[in-house]
Write an enzyme that holds these catalytic residues in place. Structure first.
Site, PDB file in Angstrom:
ATOM      1  N   ASP A 171      41.946  27.019  50.058  1.00 14.33           N
ATOM      2  CA  ASP A 171      42.893  26.332  49.214  1.00 14.33           C
ATOM      3  C   ASP A 171      44.181  27.079  48.983  1.00 14.33           C
ATOM      4  OD1 ASP A 171      41.376  24.021  49.134  1.00 14.33           O
ATOM      5  OD2 ASP A 171      40.992  24.142  46.947  1.00 14.33           O
TER       6      ASP A 171
ATOM      7  N   LYS B  40      33.523  41.671  50.225  1.00 17.30           N
ATOM      8  CA  LYS B  40      33.275  42.417  48.828  1.00 17.30           C
ATOM      9  C   LYS B  40      32.348  43.427  48.951  1.00 17.30           C
ATOM     10  CE  LYS B  40      34.970  42.865  44.611  1.00 17.30           C
ATOM     11  NZ  LYS B  40      36.324  43.568  44.263  1.00 17.30           N
TER      12      LYS B  40
ATOM     13  N   TYR C 106      26.483  28.835  47.445  1.00 12.18           N
ATOM     14  CA  TYR C 106      26.337  27.495  47.175  1.00 12.18           C
ATOM     15  C   TYR C 106      25.009  27.029  47.708  1.00 12.18           C
ATOM     16  CZ  TYR C 106      31.581  27.677  46.708  1.00 12.18           C
ATOM     17  OH  TYR C 106      32.582  28.050  46.194  1.00 12.18           O
TER      18      TYR C 106
ATOM     19  N   ASP D  21      39.777  40.558  46.921  1.00 15.26           N
ATOM     20  CA  ASP D  21      40.570  40.318  46.038  1.00 15.26           C
ATOM     21  C   ASP D  21      41.876  40.820  46.818  1.00 15.26           C
ATOM     22  OD1 ASP D  21      39.194  42.720  46.378  1.00 15.26           O
ATOM     23  OD2 ASP D  21      39.349  43.555  44.522  1.00 15.26           O
TER      24      ASP D  21
ATOM     25  N   ASP E 288      36.116  29.189  50.433  1.00 19.99           N
ATOM     26  CA  ASP E 288      36.503  27.937  49.663  1.00 19.99           C
ATOM     27  C   ASP E 288      37.717  28.153  48.846  1.00 19.99           C
ATOM     28  OD1 ASP E 288      36.374  25.690  48.279  1.00 19.99           O
ATOM     29  OD2 ASP E 288      34.667  26.184  46.963  1.00 19.99           O
TER      30      ASP E 288
END
Ligand code: NAD
Length: 360
Positions: free
Chosen positions: A255, A195, A146, A227, A251
């Protein structure tokens, strides 16, 4: 102890829920012998209306002078409010970005806890939800994809977009230290999510986390690919204590973790810098649809105040008292409208604050 707290009531339901959090904090102060000193500042729409900008420099200075910041929420109805006709840098949310930057808040904490009394709202199968879960997602907030360099260029007659994911050792180390420190206050387990089978930034993340882990031999560390983590959160959420991860993975996972609890009015959060300073706020927004009616659920804000006591002031016993009162009030059958189910006692925002004070 004197606790200097800057409060940001904000917009919508913000002033109503912050008032209840102050009431509960005052009760904690009375019981445990602490003095709460509040200074309110304006942010978001309230500041736009009064000062023409979403956060003034004076308000930032007031926040910096405090030990911690407790916030309600900011923003209005994004379709109808005149605040959203302003350019993006003048809108309510710009205040939030400005304060996060000014206070160097790089670690975002979001607990996801399943109250058995609210298990019906959990979207998971009963055989999974009955084990309960109590985890905390620690997300790096100022680096990664980001904030990396980005551009869109034309190449061979077509558009090509580039985003860069960058992390330095020091950025990873400071969030990892926070993660391990906080795990020490909980069940002493860190799941670092990356990852590393694909990304260099993740391989560096894993290396630095392992180095930091050496200083915390009492904390168990494990590594999980993002994942797999997304799957495990719905398959076996009880396995997690602290999930430590970079900005974009955090992020998405935070959620997901919040939503498996099913109750938005119960979700607290904190953003910390490398001192004890933090900004504490509910995960939900300003709920303009129910503002001014005294019906909002103040518990997310009150639990954020408990996090503030625990992480900025090291007042664990006092934080436990608030969390215990929340569990008890739910056991006793009191519910605000958002978590109401048949047979329960429906209460207002201020009544919920009073009921919690009675149980401190
Ligand atoms: P929201 O979280 O405000 O509301 C979503 C739904 O949940 C609404 O129906 C609302 O009534 C309900 N709800 C939320 N909190 C509740 C509570 N404590 N008790 C009972 N019901 C509750 O999300 P939204 O409607 O998408 O956004 C409204 C405004 O909030 C927007 O301006 C948005 O930008 C802002 N916002 C601010 C923050 C923040 O201050 N950090 C975070 C998210 C959204």
């Amino acid at each position: 102890m004197v606790l200097n707290i800057t409060c940001i009531p904000g917009d919508g339901i913000g002033p109503e829920i912050v008032a209840q959090a102050k009431k509960v904090l005052d009760k904690v102060g009375e019981k445990y012998g602490h003095e709460m000193k509040y200074t309110d500042i304006l942010m978001g729409g309230a500041s736009i209306d009064a000062c023409g900008e979403p956060l003034t420099d004076e308000a930032i200075e007031t926040a910096k002078a405090a030990d911690a910041v407790l916030m309600g929420s900011i923003g209005g109805n994004t379709s109808t409010s005149p605040w959203y006709k302003l350019p993006p840098e003048k809108r309510p949310e710009a205040g939030l970005l400005k304060i996060r930057k000014a206070l160097n808040l790089f670690a975002n904490l979001r607990p996801a806890y399943l109250y058995q009394e609210l298990a019906a709202a959990c979207p998971l199968k009963e055989e999974i939800s009955k084990a309960g879960f109590d985890m905390l997602i620690m997300r790096e907030l100022t680096g990664g994809l980001y904030f990396g360099e980005r551009k869109t260029i034309e190449e061979n007659g077509e558009l090509k977009a580039v985003d860069t994911l960058t992390y330095s050792e020091s950025e990873i180390r400071r969030i990892a230290i926070k993660g391990f420190e906080i795990a020490r206050k909980r069940r002493k387990k860190v799941t670092s999510v990356d990852k590393a089978n694909v990304l260099d930034s993740s391989r560096l993340w894993r290396k630095v986390v392992n180095e930091v882990a050496l200083d915390y031999p009492d904390v168990t560390v494990e590594h999980m690919l993002v994942d797999n983590c997304a799957m495990q959160l719905v398959k076996d959420p009880a396995q997690f204590d602290v999930i430590l991860t970079e900005n974009m993975f955090g992020d998405i996972l935070s959620d997901e973790a919040s939503m498996v609890t099913g109750s938005i009015g119960m979700l607290s959060s904190a953003s910390l810098n490398d001192s004890k300073f933090g900004l504490y706020e509910p995960s939900h927004g300003s709920a303009p649809d129910i503002a001014g009616q005294n019906i909002a659920n103040p518990i997310a804000t009150i639990l954020s105040a408990a996090m503030m006591l625990r992480y900025s002031f090291d007042l664990d016993k006092e934080a436990d008292a608030i969390e215990g009162a929340v569990r008890q009030v739910l056991k006793d059958g009191y519910r605000t409208i958002d978590i109401y189910s048949e047979g329960m006692n429906k209460v207002s925002c201020s009544e919920m604050g009073d009921l919690l004070c009675d149980r401190i």
